[in-house]
Design a protein around this motif. Structure first.
Motif, short mmCIF file in Angstrom:
data_model
loop_
_atom_site.label_atom_id
_atom_site.label_comp_id
_atom_site.label_asym_id
_atom_site.label_seq_id
_atom_site.Cartn_x
_atom_site.Cartn_y
_atom_site.Cartn_z
N HIS A 180 8.09 1.67 4.25
CA HIS A 180 8.07 0.92 3.10
C HIS A 180 7.63 -0.65 3.64
CE1 HIS A 180 9.03 -0.92 -0.88
NE2 HIS A 180 9.32 -1.80 -0.05
N PHE B 288 -2.18 3.47 7.70
CA PHE B 288 -1.99 1.95 7.25
C PHE B 288 -3.08 1.04 8.12
CE2 PHE B 288 2.60 2.61 5.84
CZ PHE B 288 2.29 2.68 4.43
N GLY C 210 4.10 -0.41 5.20
CA GLY C 210 3.04 -0.75 3.89
C GLY C 210 3.08 -1.95 3.56
N SER D 276 -0.67 -4.48 3.76
CA SER D 276 -1.21 -5.14 2.30
C SER D 276 -0.96 -6.56 2.42
CB SER D 276 -0.49 -4.38 1.10
OG SER D 276 0.86 -4.69 1.19
N GLU E 160 0.83 -1.13 0.18
CA GLU E 160 -0.10 -0.17 0.19
C GLU E 160 0.79 1.52 0.18
OE1 GLU E 160 -3.95 1.47 2.39
OE2 GLU E 160 -2.81 0.01 3.08
N ARG E 161 0.57 2.20 -0.80
CA ARG E 161 1.18 3.47 -0.93
C ARG E 161 0.85 4.42 -0.30
NH1 ARG E 161 6.07 2.10 -2.63
NH2 ARG E 161 6.52 4.50 -3.33
N LEU E 162 1.66 5.33 0.33
CA LEU E 162 1.04 6.34 1.09
C LEU E 162 0.95 7.71 0.31
CD1 LEU E 162 3.63 6.35 4.19
CD2 LEU E 162 1.27 6.09 4.45
#
Length: 249
Positions: A79, A46, A82, A86, A4-6
């Motif tokens: 990173h 997140f 994330g 996910s 998942e990207r911020l």
């Protein structure tokens, strides 16, 4: 499943908070509260509920490194979190990564930023101050702050984008070698500043500049004595005492 990207807005909040990493420094776990404070916006993005509580606890463990090299650690931690949020297997947890790199990064940061870059920036400023330039303090701030600010900003972005690959990136910069080069440059600049001050003093006293070359045999003699194992401190103190004595004649 991709990590998942911020959003950029959250990354910018993390970056802004990173400048307050040591604001809540404590004797028990050092920078841990500051690290958690910096990570908090991303963790709230997140996770939810019990997962958020557990993530917060993970980042309250002991942490301490050089504040300028904390940015890549923060980026990689973002990173890894994330990836974990996910459901992607990252191969290493954020806590494990922090424990692995915080001591080496502290040593490299101290050697380069405190022991190399800061004295070099100070010598550059002293050189201009000796010439009477009012730009000296501004130049010190520029020569010291521009590199470290760039490292902090790019370190966070690269750490978040590359993940564990940022380790090779930092190794490629060879900070220990750069620290040595900066220290060598500092010594050379100090010699230049001393020579400049001698020239100014000779001019004020009306002494021909050629007399400044008279110290070369003394310098060569001191170098020879240090190679013979005689204490540098003893030689410096003795030379200063002789110069003070001659100045009283």
């Amino acid at each position: 499943m991709a990590a998942e990207r911020l959003p950029t807005s959250v990354l910018l909040r993390v970056l802004a908070r990173s400048f307050f990493l040591q604001a809540s420094w404590n004797f028990e776990r050092l920078q841990n509260l500051g690290f958690f404070y910096v990570m908090a916006p991303a963790l709230r993005y997140f996770y939810r509920g019990d997962e958020l509580t557990e993530a917060c606890r993970r980042h309250l463990d002991y942490f301490n490194t050089h504040p300028y090299l904390a940015s890549p650690v923060l980026g990689v931690s973002l990173h890894l979190e994330g990836s974990r949020a996910s459901g992607e297997e990252a191969g290493m947890k954020a806590g494990e990564f922090k424990k692995m790199v915080m001591a080496p990064y502290a040593a490299m940061g101290d050697a380069f930023f405190w022991g190399g870059l800061r004295p070099l920036a100070a010598c550059i400023a002293i050189f201009f101050a000796a010439k009477g330039s009012l730009w000296a303090p501004v130049l010190f701030l520029l020569f010291f702050n521009l590199p470290h600010l760039g490292f902090r900003i790019l370190g966070l972005w690269k750490g978040y984008g590359l993940g564990l690959g940022v380790i090779q990136l930092i190794q490629g910069h060879r900070l220990p070698d750069l620290a040595i080069r900066a220290k060598e440059a500092t010594v050379v600049m100090l010699g230049g500043v001393c020579a400049l001050l001698v020239v100014f003093s000779l001019r004020q006293e009306g002494v021909p500049l050629g007399w400044g070359l008279a110290v070369l045999p003394l310098v060569a003699g001191l170098r020879w004595l240090t190679r013979r194992g005689i204490s540098v401190l003893l030689l410096v103190l003795t030379t200063c005492a002789v110069m003070v004595f001659l100045g009283q004649l």
